[in-house]
Design an enzyme around this catalytic site. Structure first.
Site, PDB file in Angstrom:
ATOM      1  NE  ARG A 268      15.562  -0.381   1.456  1.00 23.66           N
ATOM      2  CZ  ARG A 268      16.136  -1.383   2.084  1.00 23.66           C
ATOM      3  NH1 ARG A 268      16.851  -1.144   3.175  1.00 23.66           N
ATOM      4  NH2 ARG A 268      16.036  -2.620   1.655  1.00 23.66           N
ATOM      5  NE  ARG A 293     -20.765  16.834   1.209  1.00 23.45           N
ATOM      6  CZ  ARG A 293     -21.723  16.354   0.438  1.00 23.45           C
ATOM      7  NH1 ARG A 293     -21.970  16.946  -0.736  1.00 23.45           N
ATOM      8  NH2 ARG A 293     -22.422  15.299   0.773  1.00 23.45           N
ATOM      9  CD  GLN A 362     -14.007   7.182   7.335  1.00 29.55           C
ATOM     10  OE1 GLN A 362     -13.600   6.257   6.652  1.00 29.55           O
ATOM     11  NE2 GLN A 362     -15.177   7.147   7.955  1.00 29.55           N
ATOM     12  CD  GLU A 389      14.670   0.417  -3.458  1.00 32.94           C
ATOM     13  OE1 GLU A 389      15.870   0.622  -3.219  1.00 32.94           O
ATOM     14  OE2 GLU A 389      14.251   0.043  -4.563  1.00 32.94           O
ATOM     15  CB  THR A 391       8.000  -5.445   2.989  1.00 35.34           C
ATOM     16  OG1 THR A 391       8.876  -6.136   3.896  1.00 35.34           O
ATOM     17  CG2 THR A 391       7.772  -6.293   1.742  1.00 35.34           C
TER      18      THR A 391
END
Length: 409
Positions: A268, A293, A362, A389, A391
């Site tokens: 994992r 920005r 966002q 793999e 949940t």
């Protein structure tokens, strides 16, 4: 035993920089195109093969790195480039590891080269385990393998799902039930050679994310494979089944299941590293956007609401990487996962990827919601990490039951 360290050595840094360069120069420029096409990016895989990334030798070198950091480092860099294309490059490794872990030397030498092909004619392989009614619940697997002693063949019937490269693979590795009474201990793995009659591709899934990676059902209808295609051989299988039956009679069934779960635990962290790569990519786009920005005459990073989000994003990414590296080091050095550290790393990194990519959108505002910027794709890709793999809910269950000293069912 290698000491745990957070500092890569010179050789690891060189490999990391090489992978990063390939991800930046080859994978990332192709990401949007193959996401839109929802097709396997064969030209990119071929480029990876030419430079040595798409090969068993490369992954073996990383896997046997005594620090445990080779695989997570490689996964993070490739998935930083793009999750869908990276999964197309590393997906064959799932099948190759299945053969390496369970096959004989002859089987390894025969089948793994056929999984990869060569630089001029690349191939892919598929590992087929999940089923429509047996995802996390591996004990519910229904695909059956019956031995035909008269012909020395195994006959496979069933349907596999969520198979990366399923149906388009040159070689399929299929997990099937040989003794239903033994649950997950009654399973065995089989090679299905190229062109075998009875194997076909079922539904190809049109996915929310990782769309450059081919995912499909694999239908097995009276598939006959030679006895030599049983990974490990029949003698070894018979011995293993006999031991499992004896342990079950002695009341050791749960202990055997837990040993199997420990194997899943060790794999994992690699998925956690994939998630870290995607999260890092989105964070870097957001950071660059926030510093360039202009709004109200100043960079938007000067706004506390944006700055604090970026601070949290970087903190979570670094924390996720540390959990992944710790679990990877423990796995390679044989340290027991007494607190389900493998599941911890996968859980936290997966949730981090979803959160960080959402925050990146966002910060970019309306631009982040368009396909003109990559964070929209990264956010879609990140959803898979909390699903495959095991949940996030399964990870929490494993962690909680491990902490409580309870059997993992």
């Amino acid at each position: 035993m290698a000491e745990f360290t957070m500092e890569l050595n010179d050789e690891q840094k060189e490999v990391r920089d090489w992978l990063h360069g390939f991800a930046a120069d080859v994978i990332r420029p192709a990401a949007a195109e193959w996401d839109e096409r929802e097709e396997t990016p064969w030209p990119v895989i071929q480029e990876a093969a030419k430079v040595g990334i798409y090969s068993l030798d490369f992954y073996a070198q990383q896997y046997f790195d005594p620090t445990g950091l080779g695989i997570p480092m490689a996964m993070e860099e490739l998935f930083w480039g793009d999750a869908g294309i990276a999964l197309s490059i590393v997906g064959t490794g799932l099948a190759a590891v299945g053969v390496l872990a369970n096959g004989t030397e002859e089987q390894i030498g025969t089948w793994i080269p056929q999984m990869y092909g060569d630089q001029n004619d690349v191939k892919v392989a598929a590992f087929c385990s999940s089923e429509p009614d047996a995802g996390s619940d591996v004990a519910s697997m229904r695909t059956r393998a019956v031995y035909d002693e008269a012909t020395d063949e195994w006959v496979l019937n069933g349907t596999k799902t969520w198979a990366t490269n399923g149906g388009i693979a040159n070689v399929h590795v299929v997990v099937a039930v040989v003794d239903p009474e033994l649950g997950s201990k009654g399973h065995a793995s089989f090679i299905v050679p190229p062109g075998t009659a009875g194997l076909s591709q079922g539904q190809k899934f049109k996915k929310h994310g990782i769309r450059a990676s081919h995912t499909a059902e694999v239908v097995l209808d009276g598939v006959r494979v030679p006895g030599s295609c049983l990974l490990g051989g029949k003698e070894k299988l018979d011995e293993r089944l006999a031991r499992a039956r004896e342990r079950a009679k002695a009341g050791g069934g749960e202990r055997v299941k837990n040993a199997a779960m420990a194997t899943f635990e060790a794999s994992r962290p690699a998925v956690g590293a994939m998630a870290v790569g995607t999260a890092r990519a989105a964070y870097e786009v957001a950071l660059d956007y926030a510093t360039t920005r202009q709004q109200f005459g100043r960079p938007i990073i000067d706004n506390q609401g944006v700055a604090f989000q970026l601070a949290d994003m970087r903190t979570r990414i670094d924390a996720a990487r540390l959990l992944v590296w710790r679990a990877s080091w423990m796995a390679v050095n044989g340290r027991p996962f007494t607190a389900a550290e493998g599941s911890m790393s996968k859980l936290f990194a997966s949730e981090t990827a979803k959160k960080v990519t959402g925050q990146a959108i966002q910060i970019l505002g309306g631009n982040g919601y368009t396909r003109e910027y990559p964070v929209e794709r990264m956010h879609r890709d990140s959803a898979i990490y909390t699903i495959f793999e095991g949940t996030s809910e399964i990870q929490r269950l494993v962690i909680a039951r491990t902490l409580a000293g309870m059997p993992i069912r």
